[in-house]
Motif scaffolding. Structure first.
Motif, mmCIF file in Angstrom:
data_model
loop_
_atom_site.group_PDB
_atom_site.id
_atom_site.type_symbol
_atom_site.label_atom_id
_atom_site.label_comp_id
_atom_site.label_asym_id
_atom_site.label_seq_id
_atom_site.Cartn_x
_atom_site.Cartn_y
_atom_site.Cartn_z
ATOM 1 N N LYS A 95 -5.398 -1.731 0.775
ATOM 2 C CA LYS A 95 -5.792 -2.986 0.136
ATOM 3 C C LYS A 95 -7.092 -3.520 0.732
ATOM 4 O O LYS A 95 -7.955 -4.018 0.004
ATOM 5 C CB LYS A 95 -4.658 -4.015 0.269
ATOM 6 N N GLN A 98 -9.853 -1.726 -0.792
ATOM 7 C CA GLN A 98 -10.058 -2.184 -2.167
ATOM 8 C C GLN A 98 -10.793 -3.515 -2.198
ATOM 9 O O GLN A 98 -11.636 -3.739 -3.059
ATOM 10 C CB GLN A 98 -8.721 -2.318 -2.891
ATOM 11 N N PHE A 150 -0.461 2.782 -4.549
ATOM 12 C CA PHE A 150 -1.889 2.562 -4.856
ATOM 13 C C PHE A 150 -2.469 3.814 -5.454
ATOM 14 O O PHE A 150 -2.131 4.909 -5.218
ATOM 15 C CB PHE A 150 -2.657 2.189 -3.579
#
Length: 150
Positions: A95, A98, A150
């Motif tokens: 994350k 990202q 993911f």
């Protein structure tokens, strides 16, 4: 005013001074513990590492989104089972990448952001907001992030 113990008398000023010393020690210990948890949560390996500025101009994530991830990294490991912690760590790193795709080392970016007064204010607000939910609700959110594909 004097307080009487069975063996000796202690003045109010002596008690206040002792309280001040104890409070200072507790606050110092709490700050060190927070620094340790913070450095552990964002992957620091040394405590007094010089934090270098990081170019964050290429990211589109808001400081609120980044602060939420940092708060989750601080809160979640204590709420989830030990078998989910490695999954959470991977999900957290994914994350972060990202949120900050142009940053080569998101952990360094997190350390740098935490040196910024405005970011720490946002982080504190997000943490207070997160902790206003029940332990069960926070655990569920942490488990959801840990098991996200993911």
């Amino acid at each position: 005013m004097r307080f009487t113990n069975t063996q000796q008398k202690v003045s109010t000023s002596t008690l206040l001074m002792a309280f001040g010393v104890i409070l200072t020690f507790i606050m110092s210990s709490a700050a060190q513990a927070k620094d340790y948890r913070m450095s552990t949560a964002i992957g620091s390996t040394t405590k007094n590492t010089l934090v270098k500025p990081v170019d964050l101009s290429g990211i589109s994530a808001t400081t609120h989104e980044i602060a939420l991830m940092q708060v989750l990294a601080e809160v979640c490991p204590g709420l989830i089972s030990s078998h989910l912690r490695p999954k959470f760590a991977r999900a957290y790193q994914t994350k972060l990448h990202q949120l900050m795709p142009t940053v080569s080392n998101p952990d360094n970016a997190m350390r740098y952001l935490y040196t910024q007064k405005e970011y720490r204010r946002v982080h504190t607000n997000i943490k207070n907001w997160t902790l206003s939910y029940s332990r069960a609700e926070n655990r569920a959110m942490c488990e959801e992030l840990a098991t996200t594909q993911f």
